[in-house]
Design a protein around this motif. Structure first.
Motif, PDB file in Angstrom:
ATOM      1  N   HIS A  20       0.836  -1.211   0.000  1.00  0.00           N
ATOM      2  CA  HIS A  20       0.000   0.000   0.000  1.00  0.00           C
ATOM      3  C   HIS A  20       0.869   1.259   0.000  1.00  0.00           C
ATOM      4  O   HIS A  20       0.483   2.285  -0.578  1.00  0.00           O
ATOM      5  CB  HIS A  20      -0.923   0.005   1.220  1.00  0.00           C
ATOM      6  CG  HIS A  20      -2.034  -0.999   1.131  1.00  0.00           C
ATOM      7  ND1 HIS A  20      -3.150  -0.807   0.347  1.00  0.00           N
ATOM      8  CD2 HIS A  20      -2.186  -2.210   1.712  1.00  0.00           C
ATOM      9  CE1 HIS A  20      -3.961  -1.856   0.465  1.00  0.00           C
ATOM     10  NE2 HIS A  20      -3.391  -2.721   1.293  1.00  0.00           N
ATOM     11  N   THR A  42       1.855   1.971  -3.487  1.00  0.00           N
ATOM     12  CA  THR A  42       0.721   2.516  -4.234  1.00  0.00           C
ATOM     13  C   THR A  42       0.528   3.993  -3.937  1.00  0.00           C
ATOM     14  O   THR A  42       0.254   4.795  -4.841  1.00  0.00           O
ATOM     15  CB  THR A  42      -0.562   1.737  -3.896  1.00  0.00           C
ATOM     16  OG1 THR A  42      -0.369   0.358  -4.193  1.00  0.00           O
ATOM     17  CG2 THR A  42      -1.739   2.258  -4.707  1.00  0.00           C
ATOM     18  N   GLU A  86       0.775   6.637  -7.016  1.00  0.00           N
ATOM     19  CA  GLU A  86      -0.294   7.540  -7.435  1.00  0.00           C
ATOM     20  C   GLU A  86       0.078   9.000  -7.144  1.00  0.00           C
ATOM     21  O   GLU A  86      -0.286   9.901  -7.913  1.00  0.00           O
ATOM     22  CB  GLU A  86      -1.597   7.175  -6.734  1.00  0.00           C
ATOM     23  CG  GLU A  86      -2.102   5.768  -7.040  1.00  0.00           C
ATOM     24  CD  GLU A  86      -2.304   5.511  -8.529  1.00  0.00           C
ATOM     25  OE1 GLU A  86      -2.588   6.464  -9.273  1.00  0.00           O
ATOM     26  OE2 GLU A  86      -2.158   4.340  -8.937  1.00  0.00           O
ATOM     27  N   LEU A 118      -7.348   5.361  -3.936  1.00  0.00           N
ATOM     28  CA  LEU A 118      -6.555   4.216  -3.488  1.00  0.00           C
ATOM     29  C   LEU A 118      -7.512   3.128  -3.030  1.00  0.00           C
ATOM     30  O   LEU A 118      -8.491   3.416  -2.335  1.00  0.00           O
ATOM     31  CB  LEU A 118      -5.634   4.613  -2.333  1.00  0.00           C
ATOM     32  CG  LEU A 118      -4.681   5.785  -2.592  1.00  0.00           C
ATOM     33  CD1 LEU A 118      -3.985   6.194  -1.309  1.00  0.00           C
ATOM     34  CD2 LEU A 118      -3.666   5.430  -3.657  1.00  0.00           C
ATOM     35  N   THR A 167      -4.673  -2.743  -3.157  1.00  0.00           N
ATOM     36  CA  THR A 167      -3.395  -2.068  -3.444  1.00  0.00           C
ATOM     37  C   THR A 167      -3.341  -1.464  -4.842  1.00  0.00           C
ATOM     38  O   THR A 167      -2.285  -1.019  -5.282  1.00  0.00           O
ATOM     39  CB  THR A 167      -2.148  -2.986  -3.255  1.00  0.00           C
ATOM     40  OG1 THR A 167      -2.075  -3.927  -4.310  1.00  0.00           O
ATOM     41  CG2 THR A 167      -2.181  -3.685  -1.906  1.00  0.00           C
ATOM     42  N   SER A 168      -4.471  -1.414  -5.541  1.00  0.00           N
ATOM     43  CA  SER A 168      -4.507  -0.686  -6.804  1.00  0.00           C
ATOM     44  C   SER A 168      -4.842   0.771  -6.535  1.00  0.00           C
ATOM     45  O   SER A 168      -5.237   1.144  -5.425  1.00  0.00           O
ATOM     46  CB  SER A 168      -5.549  -1.299  -7.748  1.00  0.00           C
ATOM     47  OG  SER A 168      -6.858  -1.137  -7.221  1.00  0.00           O
TER      48      SER A 168
END
Length: 248
Positions: free
Chosen positions: A54, A57, A61, A80, A84-85
């Motif tokens: 995380h 990520t 981002e 988020l 975890t994408s």
């Protein structure tokens, strides 16, 4: 009372300013090495990676968002997700240098952030690393557009703030080195995961495939570039951190 509040705020900002520009003693070389090995285990083990990913990520981002703003695009928000994408939305031309820079920034962002932190640690600015992390997470929080994203960034920001404000000097130093090691060591793994997904046909909308549509280069070339940048940043950043072992 209002005047007293202003005085306390001024004192707090002055303390933070002194810590950011000041220097702190380097930890023992063995400590730096042990912290790096512990972080490597966190990145390598599936159970700990599922949670710690995380952090990557968030940096990924956030890098998209910074690149969008610097290239003249309008940032429309960041999401988020618990798997975890993540997703960064920006407005502007659907092609051109700005879009290319925005798409490129995600996978290389965590490693470049880690490289910058490693440089600050080499110059003995451990607290600057922590306070800059607090500032960046605070700015990112303003762009989050979903509940889980707010939760993840807020927890990370409060955790770093607590260490920066209340932690002892050794704890602050270890935290700064751990965060830096993590960004450097973790950055290549999502790139490798991306290519595995691409081979299975599960990542048709990935950053690499978007860049392939925006440029003459195929997606595999962009994955190779992501990997080259992340591994090079790891090598250089690790040499700065481990330079303590040779007295540099």
């Amino acid at each position: 009372m209002r005047q007293a509040g202003r005085v306390h705020l001024t004192d707090a900002l002055a303390r933070i300013g002194d810590e950011v520009v000041g220097t702190q003693p380097r930890p023992e070389p063995a400590t730096v090495l042990v912290v790096g090995l512990v972080v490597l285990a966190v990145v390598a083990l599936p159970a700990t990676w599922r949670v710690s990913r995380h952090v990557v990520t968030i940096a990924h981002e956030g890098a998209h968002g910074v690149a969008a703003l610097l290239s003249g695009r309008r940032l429309a928000g960041i999401r988020l997700h618990s798997d975890t994408s993540g997703l960064t939305l920006s407005r502007g031309r659907s092609a051109g240098p700005g879009m290319v820079a925005t798409a490129l920034a995600g996978y290389v962002g965590p490693s470049l952030l880690g490289l910058g932190a490693a440089y600050l640690l080499r110059e003995r600015h451990a607290l600057a690393v922590l306070w800059l992390a607090v500032v960046l997470l605070g700015l990112l929080l303003l762009q989050i557009r979903n509940f889980y994203g707010l939760y993840a960034v807020l927890v990370a920001g409060l955790g770093v703030f607590a260490v920066s404000w209340w932690g002892s000097e050794p704890v602050q130093s270890v935290a700064a080195y751990a965060g830096t090691w993590f960004l450097l060591l973790a950055a290549p793994r999502p790139v490798l995961e991306l290519q595995r997904q691409r081979r299975r046909g599960r990542a048709r909308d990935s950053d690499a495939d978007l860049l392939a549509r925006l440029t003459p280069l195929p997606g595999l070339a962009w994955v190779g570039l992501f990997l080259l940048v992340t591994v090079a940043a790891l090598g250089l950043g690790a040499s700065w951190l481990l330079g303590l072992l040779w007295g540099r």
